[in-house]
Design a protein around this motif. Structure first.
Motif, short mmCIF file in Angstrom:
data_model
loop_
_atom_site.label_atom_id
_atom_site.label_comp_id
_atom_site.label_asym_id
_atom_site.label_seq_id
_atom_site.Cartn_x
_atom_site.Cartn_y
_atom_site.Cartn_z
N TYR A 1 0.86 -1.19 0.00
CA TYR A 1 0.00 0.00 0.00
C TYR A 1 0.89 1.23 0.00
N ASN A 2 0.75 2.06 -1.03
CA ASN A 2 1.51 3.31 -1.13
C ASN A 2 0.79 4.39 -0.32
N LEU A 3 1.44 4.88 0.73
CA LEU A 3 0.80 5.84 1.63
C LEU A 3 0.45 7.14 0.92
N ALA A 4 1.30 7.60 0.01
CA ALA A 4 1.08 8.89 -0.63
C ALA A 4 0.04 8.81 -1.74
N THR A 5 0.13 7.78 -2.59
CA THR A 5 -0.77 7.69 -3.74
C THR A 5 -2.03 6.88 -3.46
N LYS A 6 -2.04 6.13 -2.34
CA LYS A 6 -3.15 5.25 -1.95
C LYS A 6 -3.33 4.06 -2.91
N GLU A 7 -2.31 3.75 -3.69
CA GLU A 7 -2.39 2.62 -4.61
C GLU A 7 -2.09 1.32 -3.88
N LYS A 8 -2.84 0.27 -4.26
CA LYS A 8 -2.66 -1.05 -3.67
C LYS A 8 -2.15 -2.02 -4.72
N GLU A 9 -1.35 -2.96 -4.27
CA GLU A 9 -0.86 -4.01 -5.16
C GLU A 9 -0.88 -5.32 -4.39
N SER A 10 -1.47 -6.33 -4.99
CA SER A 10 -1.52 -7.64 -4.37
C SER A 10 -0.32 -8.47 -4.83
N ILE A 11 0.34 -9.12 -3.89
CA ILE A 11 1.53 -9.91 -4.17
C ILE A 11 1.18 -11.39 -4.07
N SER A 12 1.48 -12.15 -5.11
CA SER A 12 1.21 -13.58 -5.10
C SER A 12 2.23 -14.29 -4.22
N VAL A 13 1.73 -15.09 -3.29
CA VAL A 13 2.63 -15.81 -2.38
C VAL A 13 2.32 -17.30 -2.39
N SER A 14 1.66 -17.77 -3.41
CA SER A 14 1.25 -19.18 -3.45
C SER A 14 2.42 -20.13 -3.65
N ASP A 15 3.53 -19.64 -4.26
CA ASP A 15 4.64 -20.53 -4.56
C ASP A 15 5.81 -20.37 -3.59
N LEU A 16 5.54 -19.84 -2.42
CA LEU A 16 6.60 -19.67 -1.44
C LEU A 16 7.00 -21.01 -0.84
N PRO A 17 8.25 -21.13 -0.33
CA PRO A 17 8.67 -22.39 0.30
C PRO A 17 7.83 -22.72 1.51
N PHE A 18 7.79 -24.00 1.86
CA PHE A 18 7.06 -24.48 3.03
C PHE A 18 7.55 -23.76 4.29
N ASN A 19 6.63 -23.42 5.17
CA ASN A 19 6.95 -22.81 6.46
C ASN A 19 7.61 -21.45 6.33
#
Length: 409
Positions: A274-292
């Protein structure tokens, strides 16, 4: 006259108790062992800025005492708490430094490190204040103070928190400052006829006019489905660094009840930049992260997922500028292979370096050393690897050492 003698007797007993406390503390301090960070590879100069803060307990007798200590490249130093600090607790190290350096400004300020922001020019403070009676909480306000470190001037004011009629409780999660605006990030617990839930709010404070310019709900945490719960957290950053982005991690967790216990299973997770100045949001994909793997730290440009696989620490960066995950790297721990569970490591990032330390030594649990790493945060090249060990072969093996703060000066 008799009542005065009773009063004098009480005072004498208290003074003797305090005196006995300090005599015992001074006597026991002589027996405290020496903990060191023993180098295994790399350059020992890399840990000169590193300070680890925690407490030591001697469990060899019924006289179970806890003593604060700091571990650095020079060894360990013990600090005897005052009688009052034993009762009310001791503030984080950064807060103690603020109290020493800005004594007047810090009077009446809370001890939540998330309520402070600091850069070269300003030290800012904001908290949540409210009144609680037998029915509900009300009159929610932000007490705000800004210290100009260059000329010593202080701007202090209070603003009412808008639309807080249904708020049960609120606490400060982060304070940031960009130019002449202050950004306050809070967790608000809301209750209404439909139920209760948490909201993450971003309040923009216009410092020139001492008003709330904007109030935005950027995350609402609904109740989970049956057997599930949803949690959200603002990811940790350095309290003495300014960031124009905020990182939020939201998880849905399934609670599975077995015959004699229960376990938790991650259903899904979402990371929001979340960009505090512009109020823009971006979703980050985390489905392929390592276990634990867990979202551990944000340094202003990249977020870092850190997990354990056996005896390896797995670090996966995600760069906001190009919205891409970087190449993961692995740091090999000492000792025999494990399953990756146990105490999670403490982590911080400063000046392009990743600092990692494991927080516990406990011979009863067969934890006789704790790894310490300094690595290049971009490449994963190990600049220093060592272990916290007990530098006394004759010391008793009945103790506990637990570290709860990592500081890099």
């Amino acid at each position: 006259m008799r009542k005065y003698w009773k009063f004098i007797t009480i005072i004498v007993v208290i003074m003797l108790s305090i005196g006995t406390f300090y005599v015992k503390s001074a006597t026991s301090e002589e027996n405290h062992p020496e903990f060191v960070i023993e180098k295994q590879s790399g350059d020992a100069k890399e840990i000169e800025p590193l300070k680890l803060v925690g407490y030591y307990s001697d469990t060899s007798s019924m006289n179970y005492t806890i003593t604060d200590l700091k571990i650095s490249s020079e060894g360990s130093t013990y600090e005897r708490r005052s009688f009052l600090d034993q009762i009310i607790g001791e503030p984080p190290t950064v807060i103690k430094e603020y109290q020493e350096n800005y004594r007047t400004f810090m009077r009446g300020k809370g001890l939540n490190i998330n309520s402070f922001f600091e850069n070269d020019q300003f030290l800012a403070y904001a908290d949540v204040d409210y009144t609680t009676d037998s029915f509900h909480s009300h009159d929610f306000k932000f007490p705000i103070s800004i210290l100009n470190k260059k000329d010593g001037s202080v701007q202090s004011f209070t603003v009412d928190i808008p639309d807080s009629e249904n708020t049960d409780y609120a606490f400060m999660e982060d304070v940031q400052m960009i130019e002449d605006e202050l950004y306050l990030i809070t967790n608000n617990m809301i209750r209404n006829p439909e139920g209760s839930f948490d909201e993450k709010h971003l309040y923009t404070i216009d410092l020139a006019n001492q008003t709330i310019r904007n109030d935005e709900t950027f995350s609402q945490i609904p109740e989970g489905q049956e057997g599930n719960r949803i949690v959200a957290q603002v990811i940790r950053t350095s309290p003495t660094e300014a960031y124009d982005h905020m990182i939020l991690l939201q998880k849905e967790i399934k609670v599975i009840h077995d015959s004699e216990s229960y376990r938790e299973e991650l259903v899904k997770q979402e990371v929001i930049s979340y960009n505090l100045a512009t109020k823009e949001k971006e979703s980050i994909s985390v489905s392929d992260l390592p276990f634990n793997s867990e979202l551990s730290f944000f340094d202003g440009s990249s977020v870092y997922f850190i997990g354990l696989e056996g005896q390896e620490i797995v670090v996966t960066p995600y760069h906001l500028a190009d919205s891409q995950a970087g190449e993961e790297y692995r740091l090999q721990r000492s000792g025999e292979d494990g399953d990756g569970y146990g105490p999670k490591p403490m982590t911080t990032i400063k000046n392009g370096k990743l600092y990692i330390s494991f927080p516990e030594l406990n011979p009863k649990l067969n934890i006789n050393a704790a790894d310490v790493f300094v690595a290049d945060v971009k490449t994963g090249d190990i600049l220093f690897k060592g272990q916290i060990t007990l530098d006394d072969s004759e010391a008793k093996n009945q103790y506990e050492l637990y570290l709860h703060e990592m500081l890099v000066e």
